[in-house]
Design a protein around this motif. Structure first.
Motif, PDB file in Angstrom:
ATOM      1  N   UNK A  65      46.189   5.539 111.191  1.00 22.45           N
ATOM      2  CA  UNK A  65      47.598   5.913 111.013  1.00 22.45           C
ATOM      3  C   UNK A  65      47.904   7.314 111.539  1.00 22.45           C
ATOM      4  N   UNK A  66      47.471   7.582 112.772  1.00 21.65           N
ATOM      5  CA  UNK A  66      47.650   8.911 113.350  1.00 21.65           C
ATOM      6  C   UNK A  66      49.101   9.130 113.783  1.00 21.65           C
ATOM      7  N   UNK A  67      49.612  10.266 113.373  1.00 23.39           N
ATOM      8  CA  UNK A  67      50.966  10.676 113.767  1.00 23.39           C
ATOM      9  C   UNK A  67      50.881  12.087 114.353  1.00 23.39           C
ATOM     10  N   UNK A  68      51.657  12.316 115.424  1.00 27.27           N
ATOM     11  CA  UNK A  68      51.724  13.649 116.024  1.00 27.27           C
ATOM     12  C   UNK A  68      53.177  14.031 116.234  1.00 27.27           C
ATOM     13  N   UNK A  93      47.842   9.950 125.320  1.00 26.39           N
ATOM     14  CA  UNK A  93      46.425   9.627 125.556  1.00 26.39           C
ATOM     15  C   UNK A  93      45.542  10.861 125.391  1.00 26.39           C
ATOM     16  N   UNK A  94      45.878  11.906 126.140  1.00 25.22           N
ATOM     17  CA  UNK A  94      45.070  13.127 126.086  1.00 25.22           C
ATOM     18  C   UNK A  94      45.212  13.830 124.741  1.00 25.22           C
ATOM     19  N   UNK A  95      46.392  13.752 124.150  1.00 25.06           N
ATOM     20  CA  UNK A  95      46.598  14.357 122.829  1.00 25.06           C
ATOM     21  C   UNK A  95      45.684  13.707 121.803  1.00 25.06           C
ATOM     22  N   UNK A  96      45.581  12.384 121.851  1.00 20.50           N
ATOM     23  CA  UNK A  96      44.699  11.665 120.927  1.00 20.50           C
ATOM     24  C   UNK A  96      43.256  12.112 121.128  1.00 20.50           C
ATOM     25  N   UNK A  97      42.840  12.246 122.379  1.00 13.27           N
ATOM     26  CA  UNK A  97      41.469  12.669 122.661  1.00 13.27           C
ATOM     27  C   UNK A  97      41.225  14.084 122.137  1.00 13.27           C
ATOM     28  N   UNK A  98      42.202  14.963 122.323  1.00  9.73           N
ATOM     29  CA  UNK A  98      42.067  16.335 121.836  1.00  9.73           C
ATOM     30  C   UNK A  98      42.023  16.382 120.309  1.00  9.73           C
ATOM     31  N   UNK A 109      43.267  19.753 118.735  1.00  9.13           N
ATOM     32  CA  UNK A 109      44.688  19.635 118.445  1.00  9.13           C
ATOM     33  C   UNK A 109      44.831  19.105 117.020  1.00  9.13           C
ATOM     34  N   UNK A 110      45.845  19.571 116.312  1.00  8.02           N
ATOM     35  CA  UNK A 110      46.012  19.183 114.920  1.00  8.02           C
ATOM     36  C   UNK A 110      46.717  17.836 114.783  1.00  8.02           C
ATOM     37  N   UNK A 111      46.328  17.081 113.763  1.00 14.65           N
ATOM     38  CA  UNK A 111      46.973  15.823 113.423  1.00 14.65           C
ATOM     39  C   UNK A 111      48.127  16.123 112.472  1.00 14.65           C
ATOM     40  N   UNK A 112      49.298  15.536 112.743  1.00 14.07           N
ATOM     41  CA  UNK A 112      50.427  15.735 111.837  1.00 14.07           C
ATOM     42  C   UNK A 112      50.278  14.890 110.580  1.00 14.07           C
ATOM     43  N   UNK A 113      49.718  13.711 110.731  1.00 14.47           N
ATOM     44  CA  UNK A 113      49.461  12.842 109.584  1.00 14.47           C
ATOM     45  C   UNK A 113      48.404  11.821 109.990  1.00 14.47           C
ATOM     46  N   UNK A 114      47.696  11.282 109.013  1.00 14.30           N
ATOM     47  CA  UNK A 114      46.634  10.318 109.283  1.00 14.30           C
ATOM     48  C   UNK A 114      45.272  10.980 109.217  1.00 14.30           C
ATOM     49  N   UNK A 115      44.272  10.298 109.726  1.00 13.27           N
ATOM     50  CA  UNK A 115      42.901  10.803 109.631  1.00 13.27           C
ATOM     51  C   UNK A 115      42.061  10.257 110.771  1.00 13.27           C
ATOM     52  N   UNK A 116      41.197  11.107 111.331  1.00 12.20           N
ATOM     53  CA  UNK A 116      40.221  10.691 112.328  1.00 12.20           C
ATOM     54  C   UNK A 116      38.834  10.970 111.778  1.00 12.20           C
TER      55      UNK A 116
END
Length: 275
Positions: free
Chosen positions: A30-33, A68-73, A79-86
């Motif tokens: 549930x990644x949000x940026x 795409x690149x934001x997710x990789x970062x 790069x910080x996640x606004x919400x969710x978890x990796x």
């Protein structure tokens, strides 16, 4: 200092997440940026979920600006996640760590260091014994087929050779995950094809877990065992596409019917109107 702090990760406690991690190496939930500015907030990514298994080669494709690149970062902790978890293995990412190796689009070698010294840079930081450093460097010079260039400087190398050294430098540190952000996009077509073949061969021998961002659909189909197609902004996963192609691959695979059909399938999922 605790192990978790050293690796810039936190232990996962949620039992539901733990159940989804049984065979996972990278799990994004549930990644949000959201980007904030004086003009207001921009939702760049929303509800992104991906699952990368141990030793998988996974590519991410999608239109420009989909994240795409934001997710990789974010996976890299850059790069910080606004919400969710990796989560890597069973720990949530809170910053960069040695468990993740990164290869960028631009050439990131230290120009004042030789090829050998570039590869051993991380090994020196980890205070690996000098003899072991040399053994590791020699191993990966052979893997990337640049044994004769150990004492050369980056300015003496072609673009493709520089990226080979960058890959070797990342692999030399034995990361749990190798993250690659369009590493071959600046190369000429022939060199790019050669690098794709080399990367596939390296993956088959070294068996790293790879998350690879590319805008090149043909590249994604050739390299990967699974492809995530993202939508246009706000980016989310449109479809997870398994790649059922031979494990041992060479460039002639690109001319086969199965390859062409899969490339067309992935291409049809891309929102080209936003490119």
């Amino acid at each position: 200092m605790s192990l978790f702090k050293k690796r810039n990760i936190l232990p996962v406690r949620d039992s539901h997440i733990e159940a989804n991690l049984a065979n996972s190496k990278i799990y994004a939930k549930n990644i949000k940026k959201i980007y904030h500015s004086t003009k207001g907030d921009t939702l760049a990514m929303n509800n992104v979920n991906i699952n990368v298994l141990e030793n998988e080669f996974v590519c991410i494709v999608g239109p420009s600006g989909c994240g795409k690149s934001t997710l990789l970062r974010m996976v890299a902790g850059l790069d910080e996640i606004s919400d969710g978890e990796i989560i890597i293995r069973d720990h949530a990412i809170i910053g960069p760590g040695a468990d993740r190796g990164m290869v960028f689009q631009s050439y990131t070698l230290f120009p004042w260091m030789t090829v050998g010294d570039n590869i051993k840079f991380g090994l020196k930081l980890r205070k690996i014994p000098a003899k072991e450093q040399e053994e590791i460097v020699d191993k990966y010079l052979k893997v990337i087929k640049l044994e004769k260039f150990k004492n050369s400087y980056p300015k003496e190398l072609s673009g493709g050779m520089k990226q080979r050294v960058a890959i070797a430098r990342a692999l030399a540190n034995s990361p749990e995950v190798l993250l690659m952000d369009e590493p071959f996009s600046a190369l000429d077509p022939q060199t790019k094809a050669d690098m794709q073949l080399l990367m596939r061969q390296i993956w088959q021998v070294e068996k790293p877990t790879v998350l690879f961002v590319t805008h090149d659909i043909e590249e994604a189909v050739f390299l990967s065992s699974k492809i995530y197609v993202l939508t246009s902004r706000p980016g989310t996963v449109k479809k997870e596409v398994p790649v059922f192609l031979p494990y041992n691959r060479d460039l002639s695979l690109k001319d086969t019917e199965n390859f062409i059909n899969l490339r067309k399938e992935v291409n049809a999922l891309i929102d080209h109107s936003s490119i």
